[in-house]
Design a protein around this motif. Structure first.
Motif, PDB file in Angstrom:
ATOM      1  N   PHE A 102       0.846  -1.189   0.000  1.00  0.00           N
ATOM      2  CA  PHE A 102       0.000   0.000   0.000  1.00  0.00           C
ATOM      3  C   PHE A 102       0.884   1.243   0.000  1.00  0.00           C
ATOM      4  N   TYR A 103       0.300   2.365  -0.393  1.00  0.00           N
ATOM      5  CA  TYR A 103       1.052   3.613  -0.301  1.00  0.00           C
ATOM      6  C   TYR A 103       0.132   4.720   0.203  1.00  0.00           C
ATOM      7  N   ALA A 104       0.767   5.755   0.745  1.00  0.00           N
ATOM      8  CA  ALA A 104       0.090   7.006   1.088  1.00  0.00           C
ATOM      9  C   ALA A 104       1.104   8.120   0.889  1.00  0.00           C
ATOM     10  N   ARG A 105       0.611   9.326   0.782  1.00  0.00           N
ATOM     11  CA  ARG A 105       1.510  10.480   0.653  1.00  0.00           C
ATOM     12  C   ARG A 105       1.631  11.185   1.994  1.00  0.00           C
ATOM     13  N   THR A 106       2.799  11.762   2.231  1.00  0.00           N
ATOM     14  CA  THR A 106       3.032  12.482   3.477  1.00  0.00           C
ATOM     15  C   THR A 106       4.105  13.535   3.248  1.00  0.00           C
ATOM     16  N   SER A 107       4.065  14.562   4.061  1.00  0.00           N
ATOM     17  CA  SER A 107       5.128  15.574   4.021  1.00  0.00           C
ATOM     18  C   SER A 107       5.925  15.604   5.316  1.00  0.00           C
ATOM     19  N   ASP A 108       5.415  14.931   6.355  1.00  0.00           N
ATOM     20  CA  ASP A 108       6.063  15.042   7.662  1.00  0.00           C
ATOM     21  C   ASP A 108       6.119  13.727   8.446  1.00  0.00           C
ATOM     22  N   PHE A 109       5.601  12.629   7.908  1.00  0.00           N
ATOM     23  CA  PHE A 109       5.570  11.331   8.573  1.00  0.00           C
ATOM     24  C   PHE A 109       4.807  11.369   9.896  1.00  0.00           C
ATOM     25  N   ARG A 110       3.874  12.323   9.978  1.00  0.00           N
ATOM     26  CA  ARG A 110       2.954  12.393  11.117  1.00  0.00           C
ATOM     27  C   ARG A 110       1.504  12.232  10.666  1.00  0.00           C
ATOM     28  N   THR A 111       1.201  12.710   9.486  1.00  0.00           N
ATOM     29  CA  THR A 111      -0.126  12.537   8.900  1.00  0.00           C
ATOM     30  C   THR A 111       0.055  11.997   7.486  1.00  0.00           C
ATOM     31  N   ILE A 112      -0.921  11.224   7.035  1.00  0.00           N
ATOM     32  CA  ILE A 112      -0.837  10.626   5.705  1.00  0.00           C
ATOM     33  C   ILE A 112      -2.180  10.743   4.997  1.00  0.00           C
ATOM     34  N   THR A 113      -2.137  10.617   3.682  1.00  0.00           N
ATOM     35  CA  THR A 113      -3.374  10.522   2.912  1.00  0.00           C
ATOM     36  C   THR A 113      -3.957   9.119   3.072  1.00  0.00           C
ATOM     37  N   THR A 114      -5.165   8.927   2.566  1.00  0.00           N
ATOM     38  CA  THR A 114      -5.810   7.616   2.665  1.00  0.00           C
ATOM     39  C   THR A 114      -4.996   6.570   1.914  1.00  0.00           C
ATOM     40  N   PRO A 115      -4.655   5.454   2.552  1.00  0.00           N
ATOM     41  CA  PRO A 115      -3.836   4.436   1.885  1.00  0.00           C
ATOM     42  C   PRO A 115      -4.525   3.852   0.656  1.00  0.00           C
ATOM     43  N   GLN A 116      -3.715   3.572  -0.366  1.00  0.00           N
ATOM     44  CA  GLN A 116      -4.183   2.966  -1.600  1.00  0.00           C
ATOM     45  C   GLN A 116      -3.312   1.752  -1.916  1.00  0.00           C
ATOM     46  N   ILE A 117      -3.868   0.787  -2.640  1.00  0.00           N
ATOM     47  CA  ILE A 117      -3.050  -0.341  -3.081  1.00  0.00           C
ATOM     48  C   ILE A 117      -2.024   0.150  -4.095  1.00  0.00           C
ATOM     49  N   TYR A 118      -0.789  -0.259  -3.898  1.00  0.00           N
ATOM     50  CA  TYR A 118       0.315   0.153  -4.772  1.00  0.00           C
ATOM     51  C   TYR A 118       0.797  -1.008  -5.645  1.00  0.00           C
ATOM     52  N   ILE A 119       1.025  -2.177  -5.022  1.00  0.00           N
ATOM     53  CA  ILE A 119       1.461  -3.358  -5.770  1.00  0.00           C
ATOM     54  C   ILE A 119       0.650  -4.551  -5.286  1.00  0.00           C
ATOM     55  N   ASP A 120       0.040  -5.242  -6.215  1.00  0.00           N
ATOM     56  CA  ASP A 120      -0.745  -6.444  -5.892  1.00  0.00           C
ATOM     57  C   ASP A 120      -0.400  -7.499  -6.936  1.00  0.00           C
ATOM     58  N   ARG A 121       0.268  -8.550  -6.516  1.00  0.00           N
ATOM     59  CA  ARG A 121       0.664  -9.607  -7.445  1.00  0.00           C
ATOM     60  C   ARG A 121      -0.534 -10.522  -7.745  1.00  0.00           C
ATOM     61  N   PRO A 122      -0.518 -11.212  -8.875  1.00  0.00           N
ATOM     62  CA  PRO A 122      -1.649 -12.066  -9.251  1.00  0.00           C
ATOM     63  C   PRO A 122      -1.846 -13.234  -8.290  1.00  0.00           C
ATOM     64  N   GLY A 123      -3.076 -13.704  -8.222  1.00  0.00           N
ATOM     65  CA  GLY A 123      -3.400 -14.909  -7.472  1.00  0.00           C
ATOM     66  C   GLY A 123      -3.100 -14.777  -5.997  1.00  0.00           C
ATOM     67  N   THR A 124      -2.492 -15.814  -5.455  1.00  0.00           N
ATOM     68  CA  THR A 124      -2.187 -15.831  -4.013  1.00  0.00           C
ATOM     69  C   THR A 124      -0.777 -15.343  -3.717  1.00  0.00           C
TER      70      THR A 124
END
Length: 476
Positions: A184-206
């Motif tokens: 997952f990823y989120a954006r931040t400028s200060d490592f105290r608050t972040i944007t809503t997490p989003q999936i960044y890398i999801d490999r196929p299957g299991t």
């Protein structure tokens, strides 16, 4: 060393970049000129090994443990253990952060617990000089992910497209009928608050993916601006021209005999002054710690080469999943001065020679036959004055013996001049025996460290008993 002409050229380039609104990123800073490398890492399992350690190298292949191989930061929050650190430098070099997994295996959680009901937080430290660090705080990154069950292996990279950091990590989560780790990823400028997490890398299957690290490649090297290496059943390489854009699979390292069943925790390093890179891989299957493979083209899986074991040395401690920073000369000087290999020592009482100074629940006293790290300190150059000493805890680095209202406590160095004065002493000939030592207060020079009813105090010394109470031997 660069010539004066090249230094002036570098200054002009930087000025032009600032005028055009561009910011120098870490690879540009590293390529400029710098003498050494700093690795932040953990060393294994258990409460002591799952903390922050530093190692230094002058060539990127031969590593020396700093601080005598002892921890340099200890987490006092969350699970009170940390793994998988990343070391982040701001584009202008004015701030640094260490971000790490909040996880302490075998000292609070099992692997099964940490996978299915682990900490959703990361542990973060902040510094303005790479040597004086804030106390740690928790950053909840997975709490907003529905049924997110942990947060592992964080990394961050400055994104010039959005003028902030892309913070990314692995979370185990059930989604589309499959429960597995995804990035997952989120954006931040200060490592105290972040944007809503989003999936960044999801490999196929299991197929799970846990470890990934991105580098920015200098212009003219390879096809892509960014390359990432991931542990996803292999050590997979991908390329992109945008951190949050489309990524292209380039291949993996199975062709040189390194599969995901053998290695994990990819960690990049660019050799100073060249277009050569090392990709360090953690040999988890054999508990071998890190090994480097090298390349001049990070985007080409066929260009990677294993090195003979005699061509590198990882130092005295095992290096586990971490991060390497190319140091400027000023940064290197500060780091080496702050964490020399000062031995851990104990303070033995003169008149109760089976007792040693120790901390317990951050109070300080003398107790019998204490040999563990609660009774071990590093005698640092005094935080105030010259020719003085300060006592830094071995198992709580950054914490020093400090007097307050003439009582002693083990306290975190807050960087204030008052703390420095309270934690500084002059080592003089023992008041009861000149072959031992006594410790005179820096800011109350008529007072000395002494024990009274087994508690450590700062008192004026006027009697024979007081002189014995205020005399200690510095010993192993």
């Amino acid at each position: 060393m660069r010539t004066l002409v090249s230094r002036l050229a570098a200054i002009l380039v930087a000025a032009c970049l600032l005028l055009t609104g561009q910011v120098l990123t870490a690879p540009d800073r590293a390529a400029a000129a710098d003498p050494g490398y700093l690795m932040v890492h953990f060393t294994g399992e258990g409460a002591t090994n799952q903390q922050m350690y530093l190692s230094h190298s002058t060539d990127g292949l031969h590593w020396n443990d700093l601080n005598g191989g002892g921890m340099v930061l200890r987490s006092t929050v969350g699970t009170k253990g940390v793994r998988d650190p990343a070391l982040v430098r701001s584009p202008d070099g004015s701030k640094y952060w260490i971000i790490a997994t909040d996880l302490c295996i075998s000292c609070g959680q099992t692997w099964s617990q940490s996978i299915n009901d682990g900490s959703r937080n990361l542990v973060v430290w902040e510094s303005t000089d790479l040597i004086n660090w804030s106390e740690p705080w928790l950053l909840n990154v997975a709490g907003a992910i529905p049924d997110g069950r942990n947060a592992w292996a964080p990394e961050a990279i400055w994104n010039p497209a959005t003028n902030d950091y892309v913070l990314y990590w692995a979370t185990n989560v059930p989604l589309d009928g499959k429960t597995k780790h995804r990035i997952f990823y989120a954006r931040t400028s200060d490592f105290r608050t972040i944007t809503t997490p989003q999936i960044y890398i999801d490999r196929p299957g299991t197929q799970e993916i846990i470890d990934t690290q991105i580098i920015e490649v200098p212009a003219g090297v390879g096809t892509y601006r960014y390359v990432r290496a991931s542990g996803d059943g292999q050590i997979t390489l991908e390329g992109s021209n945008s951190i949050l854009g489309t990524w292209t699979r380039l291949g993996d390292l199975s062709g040189i005999g390194l599969t995901g069943s053998q290695v994990e925790g990819p960690m990049w390093m660019k050799f100073n002054g060249t277009n050569k890179w090392a990709l360090y891989l953690d040999q988890y299957a054999t508990s071998g710690g890190y090994m480097p493979v090298v390349t001049t083209d990070p985007s080409n899986p066929a260009a990677y080469q294993k090195l003979a074991s005699t061509s590198y040395n990882m130092g005295g401690t095992k290096k586990r999943h971490g991060w390497i920073m190319n140091l400027t000369a000023a940064e290197e000087s500060r780091v080496l001065a702050r964490w020399p290999n000062t031995p851990a020592q104990r303070l033995q009482s003169f008149n109760f020679q089976d007792r040693y100074v120790r901390h317990t629940n951050f109070d300080v006293r003398i107790d019998q036959n204490i040999t563990d790290d609660d009774a071990k300190f590093r005698l640092r150059p005094g935080l105030a004055g010259t020719g003085t000493v300060s006592f830094e805890s071995v198992n709580y680095p950054g914490y020093f013996l400090r007097h307050a209202n003439y009582d002693f406590q083990l306290a975190y160095n807050d960087g204030s001049s008052q703390f420095a004065a309270d934690a500084t002493f002059r080592q003089v000939a023992g008041l009861a025996d000149s072959t031992w030592s006594s410790f005179q207060s820096y800011n109350h020079p008529d007072h000395y460290i002494r024990h009274y009813a087994y508690q450590l105090r700062l008192d004026p010394i006027t009697t024979a008993t007081g002189r014995s109470d205020a005399t200690f031997r510095v010993t192993n």
